[in-house]
Design a protein around this motif. Structure first.
Motif, PDB file in Angstrom:
ATOM      1  N   THR A  30      -6.027 -13.218 -12.705  1.00 54.25           N
ATOM      2  CA  THR A  30      -5.545 -11.839 -12.759  1.00 54.25           C
ATOM      3  C   THR A  30      -6.050 -11.080 -11.550  1.00 54.25           C
ATOM      4  OG1 THR A  30      -5.405  -9.848 -14.131  1.00 54.25           O
ATOM      5  CG2 THR A  30      -7.515 -10.977 -14.069  1.00 54.25           C
ATOM      6  N   ARG A  31      -5.419  -9.959 -11.271  1.00 60.25           N
ATOM      7  CA  ARG A  31      -5.806  -9.104 -10.147  1.00 60.25           C
ATOM      8  C   ARG A  31      -5.944  -7.670 -10.643  1.00 60.25           C
ATOM      9  NH1 ARG A  31      -6.806 -13.305  -8.680  1.00 60.25           N
ATOM     10  NH2 ARG A  31      -6.186 -14.451  -6.806  1.00 60.25           N
ATOM     11  N   THR A  32      -6.715  -6.878  -9.919  1.00 59.08           N
ATOM     12  CA  THR A  32      -6.942  -5.482 -10.287  1.00 59.08           C
ATOM     13  C   THR A  32      -5.670  -4.662 -10.069  1.00 59.08           C
ATOM     14  OG1 THR A  32      -9.244  -5.719  -9.613  1.00 59.08           O
ATOM     15  CG2 THR A  32      -8.413  -3.478  -9.876  1.00 59.08           C
ATOM     16  N   PRO A  33      -5.342  -3.742 -10.981  1.00 60.90           N
ATOM     17  CA  PRO A  33      -4.148  -2.899 -10.762  1.00 60.90           C
ATOM     18  C   PRO A  33      -4.278  -2.076  -9.485  1.00 60.90           C
ATOM     19  CG  PRO A  33      -4.932  -2.709 -13.022  1.00 60.90           C
ATOM     20  CD  PRO A  33      -5.983  -3.454 -12.273  1.00 60.90           C
ATOM     21  N   ARG A  34      -3.160  -1.922  -8.797  1.00 59.19           N
ATOM     22  CA  ARG A  34      -3.142  -1.139  -7.561  1.00 59.19           C
ATOM     23  C   ARG A  34      -1.986  -0.157  -7.589  1.00 59.19           C
ATOM     24  NH1 ARG A  34      -3.605  -5.708  -2.984  1.00 59.19           N
ATOM     25  NH2 ARG A  34      -5.267  -6.953  -3.912  1.00 59.19           N
ATOM     26  N   LYS A  35      -2.202   0.956  -6.909  1.00 57.05           N
ATOM     27  CA  LYS A  35      -1.182   1.995  -6.824  1.00 57.05           C
ATOM     28  C   LYS A  35      -0.128   1.583  -5.801  1.00 57.05           C
ATOM     29  CE  LYS A  35      -0.520   6.741  -5.259  1.00 57.05           C
ATOM     30  NZ  LYS A  35      -1.180   7.924  -4.658  1.00 57.05           N
ATOM     31  N   LEU A  36       1.133   1.654  -6.194  1.00 54.37           N
ATOM     32  CA  LEU A  36       2.242   1.314  -5.308  1.00 54.37           C
ATOM     33  C   LEU A  36       2.681   2.535  -4.516  1.00 54.37           C
ATOM     34  CD1 LEU A  36       4.436  -0.961  -7.596  1.00 54.37           C
ATOM     35  CD2 LEU A  36       2.656  -1.641  -5.975  1.00 54.37           C
ATOM     36  N   SER A  37       3.214   2.281  -3.322  1.00 57.52           N
ATOM     37  CA  SER A  37       3.674   3.342  -2.423  1.00 57.52           C
ATOM     38  C   SER A  37       5.143   3.119  -2.080  1.00 57.52           C
ATOM     39  CB  SER A  37       2.835   3.363  -1.139  1.00 57.52           C
ATOM     40  OG  SER A  37       1.465   3.548  -1.430  1.00 57.52           O
ATOM     41  N   PRO A  38       5.867   4.189  -1.757  1.00 54.25           N
ATOM     42  CA  PRO A  38       7.248   4.020  -1.284  1.00 54.25           C
ATOM     43  C   PRO A  38       7.272   3.214   0.013  1.00 54.25           C
ATOM     44  CG  PRO A  38       6.815   6.301  -1.884  1.00 54.25           C
ATOM     45  CD  PRO A  38       5.495   5.610  -1.882  1.00 54.25           C
ATOM     46  N   PHE A  39       8.311   2.413   0.166  1.00 57.42           N
ATOM     47  CA  PHE A  39       8.378   1.528   1.332  1.00 57.42           C
ATOM     48  C   PHE A  39       8.745   2.314   2.586  1.00 57.42           C
ATOM     49  CE2 PHE A  39      10.474  -1.300   4.301  1.00 57.42           C
ATOM     50  CZ  PHE A  39       9.576  -2.350   4.356  1.00 57.42           C
ATOM     51  N   ARG A  40       7.948   2.161   3.614  1.00 56.72           N
ATOM     52  CA  ARG A  40       8.254   2.674   4.943  1.00 56.72           C
ATOM     53  C   ARG A  40       8.215   1.543   5.964  1.00 56.72           C
ATOM     54  NH1 ARG A  40       4.472   7.579   6.287  1.00 56.72           N
ATOM     55  NH2 ARG A  40       5.766   7.476   8.164  1.00 56.72           N
ATOM     56  N   SER A  41       7.213   0.693   5.836  1.00 59.00           N
ATOM     57  CA  SER A  41       7.077  -0.502   6.654  1.00 59.00           C
ATOM     58  C   SER A  41       6.237  -1.480   5.848  1.00 59.00           C
ATOM     59  CB  SER A  41       6.413  -0.179   7.992  1.00 59.00           C
ATOM     60  OG  SER A  41       5.066   0.234   7.800  1.00 59.00           O
ATOM     61  N   PHE A  42       6.006  -2.664   6.404  1.00 56.20           N
ATOM     62  CA  PHE A  42       5.217  -3.647   5.672  1.00 56.20           C
ATOM     63  C   PHE A  42       3.788  -3.163   5.466  1.00 56.20           C
ATOM     64  CE2 PHE A  42       3.108  -7.658   4.718  1.00 56.20           C
ATOM     65  CZ  PHE A  42       4.056  -8.302   3.943  1.00 56.20           C
ATOM     66  N   ALA A  43       3.359  -2.194   6.278  1.00 54.14           N
ATOM     67  CA  ALA A  43       2.011  -1.653   6.110  1.00 54.14           C
ATOM     68  C   ALA A  43       1.876  -0.825   4.838  1.00 54.14           C
ATOM     69  CB  ALA A  43       1.632  -0.804   7.330  1.00 54.14           C
ATOM     70  N   SER A  44       2.989  -0.462   4.200  1.00 53.92           N
ATOM     71  CA  SER A  44       2.927   0.376   2.998  1.00 53.92           C
ATOM     72  C   SER A  44       3.066  -0.417   1.712  1.00 53.92           C
ATOM     73  CB  SER A  44       4.024   1.447   3.052  1.00 53.92           C
ATOM     74  OG  SER A  44       5.308   0.843   3.111  1.00 53.92           O
ATOM     75  N   ILE A  45       3.163  -1.751   1.798  1.00 49.10           N
ATOM     76  CA  ILE A  45       3.310  -2.555   0.585  1.00 49.10           C
ATOM     77  C   ILE A  45       1.932  -2.933   0.056  1.00 49.10           C
ATOM     78  CG2 ILE A  45       5.543  -3.433   1.316  1.00 49.10           C
ATOM     79  CD1 ILE A  45       2.732  -5.862   1.318  1.00 49.10           C
ATOM     80  N   GLU A  46       1.913  -3.391  -1.185  1.00 50.50           N
ATOM     81  CA  GLU A  46       0.695  -3.939  -1.780  1.00 50.50           C
ATOM     82  C   GLU A  46       0.838  -5.451  -1.846  1.00 50.50           C
ATOM     83  OE1 GLU A  46      -2.139  -2.551  -2.539  1.00 50.50           O
ATOM     84  OE2 GLU A  46      -1.454  -0.559  -1.930  1.00 50.50           O
ATOM     85  N   LEU A  47      -0.146  -6.156  -1.297  1.00 55.15           N
ATOM     86  CA  LEU A  47      -0.092  -7.611  -1.191  1.00 55.15           C
ATOM     87  C   LEU A  47      -1.146  -8.225  -2.108  1.00 55.15           C
ATOM     88  CD1 LEU A  47       1.396  -9.850   0.422  1.00 55.15           C
ATOM     89  CD2 LEU A  47      -0.544  -9.828   2.000  1.00 55.15           C
ATOM     90  N   PHE A  48      -0.740  -9.258  -2.853  1.00 51.35           N
ATOM     91  CA  PHE A  48      -1.628  -9.966  -3.770  1.00 51.35           C
ATOM     92  C   PHE A  48      -1.638 -11.448  -3.392  1.00 51.35           C
ATOM     93  CE2 PHE A  48       0.020  -6.278  -5.916  1.00 51.35           C
ATOM     94  CZ  PHE A  48      -1.085  -5.734  -6.559  1.00 51.35           C
ATOM     95  N   HIS A  49      -2.828 -12.036  -3.432  1.00 49.11           N
ATOM     96  CA  HIS A  49      -3.019 -13.421  -2.993  1.00 49.11           C
ATOM     97  C   HIS A  49      -3.468 -14.260  -4.187  1.00 49.11           C
ATOM     98  CE1 HIS A  49      -5.529 -16.462  -0.445  1.00 49.11           C
ATOM     99  NE2 HIS A  49      -4.359 -16.958  -0.808  1.00 49.11           N
TER     100      HIS A  49
END
Length: 761
Positions: free
Chosen positions: A9-28
């Motif tokens: 499992t991973r910790t919940p994260r706040k999502l952001s509106p897409f502007r570029s790849f720098a604004s996404i949330e990435l999970f590994h």
């Protein structure tokens, strides 16, 4: 077999509106070997002010899945830079099933082992108001939490090349799964089912797949229709496990007995197959040098018997196909300069010779996890003089995990059914070729170069031409460093690093090269001039302050005008930029000057003389700006505090005089009310109207309104009359001298003021 279930499992994260790849949330995530099914449970919920956001609007959430490296996503459908390879990925859109919570499930049967990456974001905001009112209301937050459940098999039977494994499949069993390790320099894998006996001949399916257990669409063979039941795989992946699934036809009664054997062809010696030697643990994990003795290891003892069968050696047929020959692989030297800045140098390079009779093969090793967050760049430059006038073309095939050897000397193929590749070519006309792969899968990348000459009948082998090619391979953070209209940002999610471009001035795309919505040079120049020249509106307040002998206030206004002008000249997103200092210094001075202008104006309106108030304001504002330069209450707090001081001072005067202060209606009608309305309009524009699209002219209007309001609100300084001395106070007759009305309005010179009103104390 025995199954084991693992949970991640991973910790919940706040999502952001897409502007570029720098604004996404990435999970590994990391999926172990021998996994037969992976299930992602995608949990999304709303929050507002620490509670469930039942009143928040429903916004769709897009999730991307990719094995080996992060997904290269393009939700805005922008254009990629030239010579850029775009890998595919899985996409899933989540919709809301409950007012404040929704879940989604993504199943992957027999997933590839290793690193998996999930990327999630909200839709792009259209015309979103800039976040200037943060703190006035609780913002809706959309939180995303992925969970992974994997089920893997343990104790899978291992097949040893050159040995036969006997198996009897009981009536209640449907299939048997095996795996075999394929070392380097293997050109062919041959899987064969022998001595198959069942109720209806040989009612078996034979399926083979690399890296993970086979699927329904994997390479398969029906043993009922093919005799002998042999399944051959050319150009297998090196240093990987291959899984063999023997599956019984549905509805077949009774047991089925059979034998399974695997033969590996050593392409370094095409006339020989690998002898049946026991693979040692070291040889199972390390590549072999070219020309080593055949076999997977150096052991001379037979492999142990399988838990559900027996092993015994079989005769090894020879392979004489010339197409199965491979050539020496030249290594590259890895030189790390910085994060995602790695150069791969070729020994005795960078100029390499490509002989006409054989290809030149090179290997580029990308480290696991560390190198998958950048861009793999490959550049070929042909030395035209080395062709000696021949119409020759040098072709390069870049493949992952196995080099693609040409089956004949006149074909140019870089892809096969199970092997993807990238083709590059250079000749006398186009002597330069470039390839960019964002977020490349890690492991070994092989580049095969071979030259062909163009004739009337197509390409043919060159007779006596050795082409010379300049080869450059390197890893960079972003594509072309994002150009002049972008900034390459190094991002981190937990312990994983990756880089992405953040574009400006309306440019978009992975390399900030899509100019469909880009600002023109004239537009950039106009916006810069508006934002800078609108600060000239501070000249009238400076003149009024100097005329009224408010020298401290005039100095603050000059400070604000200067740093606001040069801050906006440095803050522009395009190429019309001029910075006289570091950006952070200019921003701090601009914000400090703006708030200090409000502070000193309000203190002057309160007609308070202690210098300690000015120093207190400077210290409070500096502290607030250092805490959060964009926080609403950190900025409003000192301003409201100054207004409170002014309100207390005006209330004290009103009580003491028993008359409203300021005492004249003209001061209220022509100065205070217009100034307050102008200032309120400026604040409303700044907080609720200003967006990223209209910033340049709305913010310019803000400059004009704020400077204009200061001119109205700054009071005239009250001075004692030069001709009138202080009146002595008489005992028993309490009188007090009032300020002249015209002086209060700033209409006459206080030096020639006359007494026209007496107020009873």
């Amino acid at each position: 077999g025995l199954f084991v279930t693992d949970y991640f499992t991973r910790t919940p994260r706040k999502l952001s509106p897409f502007r570029s790849f720098a604004s996404i949330e990435l999970f590994h995530f990391h999926i172990p070997e021998d996994t037969v099914i992976a299930v992602w449970n995608l949990i999304t919920f709303k929050e507002q002010g620490g509670t469930f956001g039942d009143q928040c609007p429903d916004r769709s959430i897009t999730v991307y899945f990719r094995s080996g490296a992060p997904s290269v996503i393009n939700p805005l459908h922008t254009h990629f830079p030239r010579d850029t390879a775009v890998p595919g990925s899985f996409t899933l859109t989540l919709t809301w099933t409950l007012p404040n919570r929704t879940t989604g499930v993504f199943n992957v049967t027999s997933p590839l082992p290793g690193d998996w990456f999930l990327a999630a974001h909200l839709p792009k905001d259209e015309g979103k108001i800039s976040v200037k009112v943060k703190g006035l209301y609780e913002e809706c937050q959309y939180l995303f939490q992925p969970q992974l459940i994997v089920q893997r098999l343990v104790n899978i039977a291992v097949l040893y090349p050159g040995y036969v494994t006997e198996q009897t499949m009981a009536p209640h069993n449907r299939s048997s799964l095996y795996k075999v390790f394929v070392p380097s320099y293997t050109s062919r894998v041959l899987v064969e089912v022998l001595q198959c006996r069942g109720a209806e001949g040989c009612p078996l399916w034979l399926r083979v797949r690399a890296k993970a257990p086979p699927l329904h669409n994997s390479t398969a063979l029906d043993c009922r229709e093919h005799a002998p039941c042999q399944l051959a795989l050319d150009l297998p992946f090196w240093q990987h496990w291959y899984y063999v699934l023997v599956e019984k036809h549905p509805g077949v009664p009774g047991p089925v007995s059979f034998q399974v054997t695997v033969q590996l062809t050593d392409c370094s010696r095409p006339s020989l197959a690998r002898p049946p030697f026991l693979p040692s643990s070291a040889s199972m994990n390390m590549p072999h040098s070219f020309g080593s003795a055949g076999g997977l290891g150096l052991g001379d003892s037979p492999p142990p018997a399988s838990p559900n069968g027996t092993n015994h050696p079989v005769s090894v047929p020879t392979a004489s196909s010339t197409g199965e020959r491979c050539w020496p692989v030249r290594p590259t030297l890895r030189n790390e300069l910085d994060t995602f800045s790695v150069h791969f140098y070729i020994f005795f390079g960078p100029n390499v010779s490509v002989p006409p009779d054989r290809p030149a093969v090179f290997v580029i090793n990308l480290l696991p996890v560390l190198d998958s967050g950048g861009v793999l760049n490959l550049e070929l430059r042909l030395n035209v003089s080395s062709l000696c006038g021949e119409n020759a073309t040098v072709f390069g095939c870049l493949n992952h995990e196995v080099p693609l050897m040409p089956s004949n000397n006149a074909s140019v193929i870089c892809e096969m059914e199970s092997l993807a590749g990238f083709l590059l070519s250079v000749n006398a006309t186009a002597s330069l070729s470039h390839l960019q792969i964002p977020y490349p899968p890690t492991g070994s990348w092989y580049l095969s170069l071979h030259s062909l000459c163009a004739t009337e009948h197509g390409f043919e082998p060159c007779s006596n031409v050795t082409a010379e090619v300049y080869l450059r391979a390197y890893l960079s953070p972003c594509i072309n460093d994002c150009g002049i209209y972008g900034q390459c940002k190094l991002l981190r999610t937990n312990n994983y690093l990756y880089a992405a471009c953040e574009c400006k001035a309306g440019w978009n795309g992975w390399g900030c090269t899509d100019n469909a919505e880009a600002f023109s040079y004239g537009f950039q120049l106009l916006s810069t001039l508006l934002l800078c020249l609108s600060n000239v509106m501070f000249v009238p307040p400076v003149a009024i302050a100097v005329r009224s002998h408010y020298l401290l206030e005039a100095a603050v206004y000059i400070f604000t005008m200067f740093f606001s002008t040069f801050y906006h000249a440095c803050d522009q997103p395009g190429i019309v930029v001029f910075c006289i200092m570091e950006y952070d210094v200019l921003q701090f001075c601009d914000f400090l000057g703006s708030l200090m202008s409000v502070w000193v104006t309000v203190i002057a309106m309160a007609r308070l003389q202690p210098v300690v108030l000015y120093l207190l304001g400077a210290m409070l504002l500096s502290m607030a700006l250092q805490m959060d330069r964009h926080g609403l209450w950190n900025l409003l707090g000192p301003s409201l505090f100054a207004l409170g001081i002014m309100a207390i001072a005006w209330t004290a005067r009103t009580i003491r005089r028993r008359h409203c202060y300021p005492p004249t209606w003209k001061r209220w009608a022509f100065y205070l009310c217009p100034g307050a309305l102008i200032a309120a309009a400026a604040v409303l524009l700044y907080a609720f109207v200003e967006t990223e699209e209209n910033y340049f002219y709305i913010h310019s209007i803000w400059h004009l309104l704020i400077a204009g309001s200061v001119g109205f609100l700054l009071p005239p300084r009250a001075k004692p009359s030069g001709r009138l001395g202080p009146l002595p106070r008489r005992k028993g007759c309490r009188y007090q001298l009032c300020i002249n009305e015209q002086e209060e309005l700033g209409l006459v010179d206080p030096a020639v003021a006359s007494i026209n009103s007496i107020c009873t104390s």
